[in-house]
Design a protein around this motif. Structure first.
Motif, PDB file in Angstrom:
ATOM      1  N   PRO A 143       0.784  -1.239   0.000  1.00 13.30           N
ATOM      2  CA  PRO A 143       0.000   0.000   0.000  1.00 13.30           C
ATOM      3  C   PRO A 143       0.818   1.292   0.000  1.00 13.30           C
ATOM      4  O   PRO A 143       0.239   2.370  -0.122  1.00 13.30           O
ATOM      5  N   GLU A 144       2.142   1.196   0.150  1.00  7.51           N
ATOM      6  CA  GLU A 144       2.954   2.409   0.049  1.00  7.51           C
ATOM      7  C   GLU A 144       2.992   2.919  -1.389  1.00  7.51           C
ATOM      8  O   GLU A 144       3.264   4.087  -1.636  1.00  7.51           O
ATOM      9  N   GLY A 145       2.752   2.008  -2.336  1.00  6.11           N
ATOM     10  CA  GLY A 145       2.730   2.399  -3.742  1.00  6.11           C
ATOM     11  C   GLY A 145       4.092   2.490  -4.383  1.00  6.11           C
ATOM     12  O   GLY A 145       4.197   2.719  -5.592  1.00  6.11           O
ATOM     13  N   THR A 146       5.158   2.325  -3.602  1.00  8.65           N
ATOM     14  CA  THR A 146       6.522   2.372  -4.117  1.00  8.65           C
ATOM     15  C   THR A 146       7.433   1.696  -3.103  1.00  8.65           C
ATOM     16  O   THR A 146       6.975   1.297  -2.020  1.00  8.65           O
ATOM     17  N   THR A 147       8.713   1.541  -3.452  1.00  9.85           N
ATOM     18  CA  THR A 147       9.648   0.926  -2.512  1.00  9.85           C
ATOM     19  C   THR A 147      10.262   1.986  -1.604  1.00  9.85           C
ATOM     20  O   THR A 147      10.396   3.150  -1.977  1.00  9.85           O
ATOM     21  N   SER A 148      10.644   1.547  -0.391  1.00 11.59           N
ATOM     22  CA  SER A 148      11.251   2.446   0.582  1.00 11.59           C
ATOM     23  C   SER A 148      12.724   2.091   0.760  1.00 11.59           C
ATOM     24  O   SER A 148      13.261   1.252   0.032  1.00 11.59           O
ATOM     25  N   ASP A 149      13.375   2.713   1.762  1.00 15.77           N
ATOM     26  CA  ASP A 149      14.772   2.390   2.041  1.00 15.77           C
ATOM     27  C   ASP A 149      14.904   1.197   2.981  1.00 15.77           C
ATOM     28  O   ASP A 149      16.013   0.820   3.367  1.00 15.77           O
ATOM     29  N   GLY A 150      13.784   0.596   3.367  1.00 19.61           N
ATOM     30  CA  GLY A 150      13.809  -0.584   4.213  1.00 19.61           C
ATOM     31  C   GLY A 150      13.903  -0.292   5.693  1.00 19.61           C
ATOM     32  O   GLY A 150      13.769  -1.195   6.518  1.00 19.61           O
ATOM     33  N   ASN A 151      14.130   0.967   6.072  1.00 19.23           N
ATOM     34  CA  ASN A 151      14.256   1.335   7.481  1.00 19.23           C
ATOM     35  C   ASN A 151      12.947   1.820   8.083  1.00 19.23           C
ATOM     36  O   ASN A 151      12.865   2.018   9.295  1.00 19.23           O
ATOM     37  N   ARG A 152      11.948   2.061   7.248  1.00 18.52           N
ATOM     38  CA  ARG A 152      10.711   2.662   7.750  1.00 18.52           C
ATOM     39  C   ARG A 152       9.573   2.332   6.805  1.00 18.52           C
ATOM     40  O   ARG A 152       9.795   1.821   5.699  1.00 18.52           O
ATOM     41  N   LEU A 153       8.382   2.616   7.272  1.00 15.11           N
ATOM     42  CA  LEU A 153       7.190   2.437   6.459  1.00 15.11           C
ATOM     43  C   LEU A 153       6.758   3.790   5.924  1.00 15.11           C
ATOM     44  O   LEU A 153       6.605   4.749   6.684  1.00 15.11           O
ATOM     45  N   LEU A 154       6.574   3.882   4.614  1.00 17.18           N
ATOM     46  CA  LEU A 154       6.099   5.126   4.022  1.00 17.18           C
ATOM     47  C   LEU A 154       4.596   5.266   4.266  1.00 17.18           C
ATOM     48  O   LEU A 154       3.939   4.347   4.749  1.00 17.18           O
ATOM     49  N   GLU A 155       4.065   6.416   3.928  1.00 22.02           N
ATOM     50  CA  GLU A 155       2.632   6.650   4.109  1.00 22.02           C
ATOM     51  C   GLU A 155       1.816   5.683   3.247  1.00 22.02           C
ATOM     52  O   GLU A 155       2.119   5.463   2.077  1.00 22.02           O
ATOM     53  N   ILE A 156       0.805   5.109   3.863  1.00 26.69           N
ATOM     54  CA  ILE A 156      -0.045   4.140   3.168  1.00 26.69           C
ATOM     55  C   ILE A 156      -1.121   4.868   2.364  1.00 26.69           C
ATOM     56  O   ILE A 156      -1.713   5.833   2.831  1.00 26.69           O
ATOM     57  N   LYS A 157      -1.349   4.389   1.142  1.00 26.55           N
ATOM     58  CA  LYS A 157      -2.382   4.953   0.282  1.00 26.55           C
ATOM     59  C   LYS A 157      -3.702   4.214   0.557  1.00 26.55           C
ATOM     60  O   LYS A 157      -3.884   3.068   0.158  1.00 26.55           O
ATOM     61  N   THR A 158      -4.610   4.885   1.232  1.00 23.16           N
ATOM     62  CA  THR A 158      -5.854   4.237   1.657  1.00 23.16           C
ATOM     63  C   THR A 158      -6.740   3.835   0.478  1.00 23.16           C
ATOM     64  O   THR A 158      -7.538   2.907   0.594  1.00 23.16           O
ATOM     65  N   SER A 159      -6.591   4.512  -0.655  1.00 22.43           N
ATOM     66  CA  SER A 159      -7.443   4.211  -1.808  1.00 22.43           C
ATOM     67  C   SER A 159      -7.254   2.775  -2.290  1.00 22.43           C
ATOM     68  O   SER A 159      -8.180   2.170  -2.850  1.00 22.43           O
ATOM     69  N   LEU A 160      -6.059   2.214  -2.063  1.00 24.47           N
ATOM     70  CA  LEU A 160      -5.791   0.862  -2.524  1.00 24.47           C
ATOM     71  C   LEU A 160      -6.599  -0.183  -1.755  1.00 24.47           C
ATOM     72  O   LEU A 160      -6.755  -1.309  -2.208  1.00 24.47           O
ATOM     73  N   PHE A 161      -7.135   0.190  -0.583  1.00 23.51           N
ATOM     74  CA  PHE A 161      -7.940  -0.746   0.184  1.00 23.51           C
ATOM     75  C   PHE A 161      -9.339  -0.899  -0.408  1.00 23.51           C
ATOM     76  O   PHE A 161     -10.140  -1.685   0.098  1.00 23.51           O
ATOM     77  N   GLY A 162      -9.609  -0.163  -1.458  1.00 23.71           N
ATOM     78  CA  GLY A 162     -10.885  -0.335  -2.149  1.00 23.71           C
ATOM     79  C   GLY A 162     -11.051  -1.739  -2.692  1.00 23.71           C
ATOM     80  O   GLY A 162     -12.178  -2.216  -2.880  1.00 23.71           O
ATOM     81  N   ALA A 163      -9.931  -2.432  -2.920  1.00 21.61           N
ATOM     82  CA  ALA A 163      -9.983  -3.803  -3.411  1.00 21.61           C
ATOM     83  C   ALA A 163     -10.629  -4.722  -2.381  1.00 21.61           C
ATOM     84  O   ALA A 163     -11.396  -5.628  -2.733  1.00 21.61           O
ATOM     85  N   ALA A 164     -10.329  -4.499  -1.109  1.00 23.33           N
ATOM     86  CA  ALA A 164     -10.945  -5.306  -0.050  1.00 23.33           C
ATOM     87  C   ALA A 164     -12.449  -5.064  -0.019  1.00 23.33           C
ATOM     88  O   ALA A 164     -13.247  -6.001   0.116  1.00 23.33           O
ATOM     89  N   ALA A 165     -12.847  -3.797  -0.151  1.00 28.46           N
ATOM     90  CA  ALA A 165     -14.273  -3.456  -0.149  1.00 28.46           C
ATOM     91  C   ALA A 165     -14.992  -4.103  -1.334  1.00 28.46           C
ATOM     92  O   ALA A 165     -16.131  -4.563  -1.210  1.00 28.46           O
TER      93      ALA A 165
END
Length: 262
Positions: A143-165
């Motif tokens: 849900p971050e929509g991209t890769t990070s540096d592995g040390n932290r979690l980037l902001e989650i894109k809530t729109s992607l949870f529409g798949a669960a709905a």
């Protein structure tokens, strides 16, 4: 010199394994047999072994279906890691389809490609994810929509949870089970991984893929911990933003604790 000989041998073996299994997977996809889901896991396990990725699993995937795994994303290696543990299908950006080698592998695993630039197609893509979930496939969402540096979690894109709905009305129980997963790259050559080696583990995307792959093969010994959290039941009454915040909090805690050696 010995390292580069090992890299060459690993690459040759990986190409040979892929050349043998790819036609079999194409046939399984054409026949639409259950084995089309299980064969990729064999390839991912072999790839992890050849590349030098040692996977340690903490907790268990939830047995309930439909099941969506929601994980942080540090590198293309996350695909190998999760694919070696479970029979899963991934959600990826549409441009991955055009990547050399990796694009072909993604298509062979029936990856669901999302085109975020064309909003008109988003509904169809979300419906496909929902249908695949309802059919019993385990779908992995980054849900971050991209890769990070592995040390932290980037902001989650809530729109992607529409798949669960979208999967809720198709679910026999009227619910989708969303399980947070943390992927932590914690060791190299049997020693704790510090920030110096973090570029080997993570792939932020501004580094060409081929040199990064060669760097991983050259090191040949990376430890990764995969932590499965408690599932969250998503129903028609669930609030998408609330669920995403709960998932984000859980992944952030699990990732932070494991990177600190706990």
């Amino acid at each position: 010199m010995i390292n580069w000989l090992r890299v060459t041998l690993c690459m040759m073996l990986l190409v040979a394994v892929t050349a043998v299994l790819a036609p079999v997977q194409i046939a399984l996809l054409w026949l639409d047999t259950p084995q089309r889901r299980t064969l990729p896991r064999l390839w991912h396990r072999l790839a992890c072994r050849l590349v030098g990725i040692r996977v340690r699993v903490h907790g268990k995937p939830d047995p309930q279906r439909p099941l969506m795994l929601v994980a942080n994303h540090a590198s293309w290696k996350d695909i190998l890691v999760l694919g070696s543990i479970l029979d899963v299908v991934f959600i990826a950006k549409s441009d991955v389809k055009a990547w050399p080698v990796f694009g072909l592998l993604a298509r062979l695993q029936k990856t669901i490609f999302i085109d975020r630039e064309h909003k008109r197609t988003t509904g169809n893509q979300v419906n496909e994810i929902g249908k695949r979930l309802a059919d019993g496939e385990i779908v992995v969402l980054f849900p971050e929509g991209t890769t990070s540096d592995g040390n932290r979690l980037l902001e989650i894109k809530t729109s992607l949870f529409g798949a669960a709905a979208a999967a809720v009305p198709l679910s026999p129980t009227g619910a989708v089970h969303v399980q947070p997963v943390a992927i932590a790259y914690t060791g190299i050559h049997g020693m704790p991984m510090g920030r110096y080696h973090r570029p080997i583990a993570a792939w932020p995307g501004d580094i060409p893929l081929a040199p990064h792959l060669l760097g991983i093969l050259h090191e040949g010994a990376v430890d990764v911990d995969v932590i499965f959290g408690e599932q969250i039941t998503y129903t028609a009454e669930s609030n998408r933003k609330h669920v995403s915040r709960e998932v984000e909090k859980t992944i952030r805690i699990m990732l932070s604790l494991k990177l600190r050696g706990r």
